[in-house]
Scaffold this active site. Structure first.
Site, PDB file in Angstrom:
ATOM      1  N   CYS A 233       3.115   3.441  -5.479  1.00  8.84           N
ATOM      2  CA  CYS A 233       3.317   2.065  -5.014  1.00  8.84           C
ATOM      3  C   CYS A 233       3.881   0.883  -6.544  1.00  8.84           C
ATOM      4  O   CYS A 233       5.090   1.919  -6.882  1.00  8.84           O
ATOM      5  CB  CYS A 233       1.917   1.175  -4.706  1.00  8.84           C
ATOM      6  N   HIS A 234       3.308   0.361  -6.764  1.00 11.48           N
ATOM      7  CA  HIS A 234       3.681  -0.188  -8.780  1.00 11.48           C
ATOM      8  C   HIS A 234       3.100   0.126  -9.420  1.00 11.48           C
ATOM      9  O   HIS A 234       3.477   0.213 -10.438  1.00 11.48           O
ATOM     10  CB  HIS A 234       3.117  -2.423  -8.353  1.00 11.48           C
ATOM     11  N   GLY A 235       2.335   1.291  -9.517  1.00 12.98           N
ATOM     12  CA  GLY A 235       2.227   1.930 -10.870  1.00 12.98           C
ATOM     13  C   GLY A 235       2.727   2.579 -11.673  1.00 12.98           C
ATOM     14  O   GLY A 235       2.557   2.507 -12.338  1.00 12.98           O
ATOM     15  N   PRO A 236       4.363   3.209 -10.857  1.00 14.83           N
ATOM     16  CA  PRO A 236       5.514   3.429 -11.738  1.00 14.83           C
ATOM     17  C   PRO A 236       5.261   2.275 -12.418  1.00 14.83           C
ATOM     18  O   PRO A 236       5.783   2.667 -13.797  1.00 14.83           O
ATOM     19  CB  PRO A 236       6.767   3.728 -10.820  1.00 14.83           C
ATOM     20  N   TRP A 237       4.871   1.165 -12.859  1.00 17.75           N
ATOM     21  CA  TRP A 237       5.798   0.170 -13.850  1.00 17.75           C
ATOM     22  C   TRP A 237       4.855   0.430 -15.274  1.00 17.75           C
ATOM     23  O   TRP A 237       5.635   0.641 -16.333  1.00 17.75           O
ATOM     24  CB  TRP A 237       5.300  -1.050 -14.215  1.00 17.75           C
TER      25      TRP A 237
END
Length: 184
Positions: free
Chosen positions: A113-117
């Protein structure tokens, strides 16, 4: 009980609040079911407040913090999403360094999900092929990654295996790929 991960310990890196609960609990169960020991790592001790999208959900006990732990204690890293979770983590130098250390050590990492930030901040996505929540595709491209719209992407074009998925709807494929990567 399957034992392909018997004897392995997997770090789940989360902010003190804002983690998407299902992106924490489903991979946690998958890792446990495969025989590994999951451990919740955060920037603060105490309890983590998870969320169901924008609503508070359950709390979970933090096992250790980035201040006192490093990659040598773990066989892999999993980064759940939720918008607030990785947005907070990427502002915490010790959390970013903790995540980066798994790449430096060649250990498998799974992110959803948004974890790659957090990984973008750690400058470890350059040259990698990844997926994520669609709103991160420009961020990933700007950081040097190739973004694809796939249920799960397994990238081995780097120092480690990197598993990524887009959203909670991809959790079945994500959990399976993460367990396989952690078993290598």
């Amino acid at each position: 009980m399957p034992s392909e991960l018997q004897g392995k310990t997997i770090a789940f890196l989360c902010a003190p609040e804002g983690t998407e609960q299902v992106e924490l609990t489903e991979p946690w169960k998958a890792v446990e079911h495969a025989g590994a020991t999951p451990r919740l790592v955060s920037t603060q001790s105490g309890r983590l407040q998870a969320f169901d999208h924008l609503d508070k959900a359950d709390t979970f006990p933090v096992d250790t913090t980035v201040d006192v732990s490093d990659h040598t204690e773990f066989d892999g890293l999993l980064l759940p999403g939720g918008v607030a979770n990785p947005d907070f983590l990427r502002t915490q130098p010790k959390a970013v360094a903790f995540a980066k250390s798994f790449f430096d050590a060649g250990k498998p990492v799974a992110v959803i999900c948004h974890g790659p930030w957090t990984l973008i901040e750690a400058d470890v996505v350059r040259g990698r092929t990844m997926t994520s929540w669609p709103s991160l595709q420009t961020d990933l491209r700007n950081a040097g990654a190739t973004w694809v719209d796939e249920e799960v992407e397994i990238c081995e074009a780097g120092p480690n295996v990197l598993v990524s998925s887009r959203k909670p709807g991809d959790l079945k494929a994500f959990c399976q790929a993460a367990v396989e990567a952690f078993g290598r």
